[in-house]
Design a protein around this motif. Structure first.
Motif, short mmCIF file in Angstrom:
data_model
loop_
_atom_site.label_atom_id
_atom_site.label_comp_id
_atom_site.label_asym_id
_atom_site.label_seq_id
_atom_site.Cartn_x
_atom_site.Cartn_y
_atom_site.Cartn_z
N THR A 170 77.79 63.47 26.64
CA THR A 170 77.91 63.05 28.04
C THR A 170 79.37 62.76 28.38
N ARG A 171 80.20 63.69 28.01
CA ARG A 171 81.62 63.65 28.37
C ARG A 171 81.83 64.59 29.56
N ALA A 172 82.40 64.06 30.61
CA ALA A 172 82.58 64.84 31.83
C ALA A 172 83.56 65.99 31.62
N LEU A 173 83.36 67.07 32.37
CA LEU A 173 84.22 68.23 32.26
C LEU A 173 85.66 67.89 32.63
N THR A 174 86.58 68.50 31.92
CA THR A 174 88.01 68.21 32.03
C THR A 174 88.61 68.92 33.24
N PRO A 175 89.51 68.29 33.96
CA PRO A 175 90.13 68.94 35.12
C PRO A 175 91.12 70.03 34.71
N GLU A 176 91.42 70.89 35.69
CA GLU A 176 92.40 71.95 35.50
C GLU A 176 93.47 71.85 36.58
N VAL A 177 94.70 72.14 36.20
CA VAL A 177 95.84 72.01 37.10
C VAL A 177 96.63 73.32 37.07
N LEU A 178 97.08 73.77 38.22
CA LEU A 178 97.93 74.96 38.30
C LEU A 178 99.30 74.55 38.82
N VAL A 179 100.33 74.99 38.11
CA VAL A 179 101.71 74.68 38.47
C VAL A 179 102.38 75.93 39.03
N LYS A 180 103.16 75.73 40.05
CA LYS A 180 104.00 76.81 40.59
C LYS A 180 105.35 76.21 40.96
N GLY A 181 106.37 76.53 40.18
CA GLY A 181 107.70 75.98 40.43
C GLY A 181 107.71 74.48 40.24
N ASN A 182 108.08 73.77 41.30
CA ASN A 182 108.14 72.30 41.25
C ASN A 182 106.88 71.64 41.78
N ASN A 183 105.85 72.43 42.03
CA ASN A 183 104.62 71.89 42.61
C ASN A 183 103.45 72.09 41.66
N PHE A 184 102.45 71.23 41.81
CA PHE A 184 101.21 71.44 41.07
C PHE A 184 100.04 71.03 41.93
N ALA A 185 98.89 71.63 41.63
CA ALA A 185 97.67 71.33 42.36
C ALA A 185 96.51 71.23 41.37
N ILE A 186 95.60 70.31 41.64
CA ILE A 186 94.37 70.22 40.85
C ILE A 186 93.46 71.34 41.32
#
Length: 423
Positions: free
Chosen positions: A384-400
């Motif tokens: 019962t461990r929740a799914l891990t988030p993913e992050v995408l980086v582009k240059g100096n920015n990142f988004a979940i």
């Protein structure tokens, strides 16, 4: 090459520091680099310049829609093995004319949805599947464009769990029956034979098995054409490996040249299905140290990530480099440790006898490298461990690009039957 490097002593993904992301996203999390995805795709695609070829990213390697859209914007298609993966590819904006549906067992509903979407090709892997697809297509008033996946009986010399081209593997139609099955397929009212598909395994670090398989494939094309069965598409699959632990896999240019030498003379459209090669080194998993445990025989570094987040070491005894997020100097003392997770399984181990800083402590961050392929896609909710988030980086920015699942969301998926009461 990837775009994860130390800047001023701190690991960065492109222009974003890993600690900055960890503070905002929490740990563990997967982090993908746009620049690395783009570079790997372009280097691979350029290796086939001059050929009539389409690169269809293997969605099973990394199915995040942000990753798919990043590659789709560069011209990539998609190799899918389920209707769910097909929907992801379509929602990410990938052209149906660049989608190939592979996989050893397709349900009727999946066949119908693929035919309705008018995707490029369905790769058929058995005679019963061929018969069923013909029935479904006739019932829908359509012709299913197909390639038969042929098992060439070639040993890819890779891990037994990711080898797919030997006689004892479940994949494809046996080499010895190929002509017979193609004759049957060509006579079916709901089937349009367009090509041959072949995929012999993953993480190959030698071109020899590819050359053997593709040479056999070329002979099969010529034999089928001599019988009036016109083969115009060749699906060569993927499988070219990456460096996890000092391997020296062939460069895409060498692979491209081998493809030219073996099947380039046939005048076919060629489909290529890289997955790991594009995404593997474009991603890492970031985790925080929970405890340092000094046992009688071992020192254990216990992370907040576990085998449910990244199962490859447990499943395949796979090697992933593990590095501290804070850069270490040559003079810094290192300790030999086992890096493990908190799950109640002995197999919940990311690496044994690894060298990490002797002063590593609870709260420090580490990065598990080469986790962009077969990482998040294979994660589970075990314990019962929740799914891990993913992050995408582009240059100096990142988004979940996939938020962290809440534990209550996971628990609330269960439904208690009325006879057990509702207290």
């Amino acid at each position: 090459m990837n775009h994860f490097e130390y800047i001023d002593g701190v690991l960065h993904a492109e222009g974003v520091s890993i600690p900055e992301m960890a503070d905002k996203v929490g740990t563990p999390f997967f982090c993908y680099s746009t620049a690395t995805l783009e570079r790997h795709y372009k280097v691979y695609a350029d290796a086939f310049e001059g050929l009539d070829a389409t690169v269809c990213f293997a969605v099973k390697a990394n199915s995040n829609q942000a990753v798919l859209k990043t590659l789709g914007n560069l011209g990539a298609g998609a190799d899918v093995v389920s209707v769910g993966e097909m929907r992801r590819a379509l929602r990410a904006g990938i052209d149906p004319a660049k989608i190939i549906f592979s996989g050893v067992g397709k349900a009727d509903a999946e066949m119908r949805e693929a035919l309705e979407a008018d995707i490029a090709q369905i790769n058929v892997e058995s005679i019963p599947e061929l018969v069923e697809l013909n029935r479904v297509a006739i019932e829908m008033g359509k012709k299913a464009r197909i390639a038969l996946r042929i098992n060439p009986h070639v040993d890819a010399k890779t891990h037994e769990k990711i080898a797919t081209g030997k006689a004892e593997n479940k994949f494809g139609i046996d080499w010895t029956r190929a002509i017979e099955v193609y004759r049957d397929a060509a006579a079916m009212d709901g089937i349009e034979v367009t090509g041959i598909a072949m995929h012999i395994g993953s993480q190959l670090t030698d071109l020899t098995p590819f050359r053997e398989a593709f040479t056999r494939l070329a002979g099969l094309v010529e034999q089928l054409r001599s019988e009036g069965i016109h083969i115009r598409n060749l699906d060569l699959g993927g499988g070219l490996g990456i460096a996890y632990q000092g391997e020296t896999p062939p460069l895409p240019d060498a692979y491209g040249q081998m493809v030219r030498e073996t099947v380039g003379h046939l005048g076919c459209h060629i489909t290529l299905e890289p997955g790991r090669l594009i995404a593997g080194n474009a991603g890492i998993m970031v985790s925080r140290v929970m405890y340092i445990k000094d046992g009688e025989a071992k020192r254990f570094v216990i992370l907040d990530a576990a085998m449910n987040d990244l199962i490859r070491p447990t499943l395949y005894s796979a090697y992933h480099e593990i590095i501290p997020v804070e850069e270490q100097g040559e003079e810094d003392v290192q300790a030999t440790v086992d890096v493990v997770g908190p799950v109640c399984e002995t197999g919940d181990t990311f690496g044994k006898d690894r060298k990490l800083p002797d002063d590593l402590k609870a709260g420090d961050l580490v990065a598990v490298m080469s986790a962009g392929a077969y990482g998040a896609v294979m994660s589970s909710t075990y314990n019962t461990r929740a799914l891990t988030p993913e992050v995408l980086v582009k240059g100096n920015n990142f988004a979940i690009v996939r938020p962290r699942q809440e534990i209550d969301q996971l628990i609330n998926m269960d439904q208690i039957p009325a006879w057990l009461g509702n207290e």
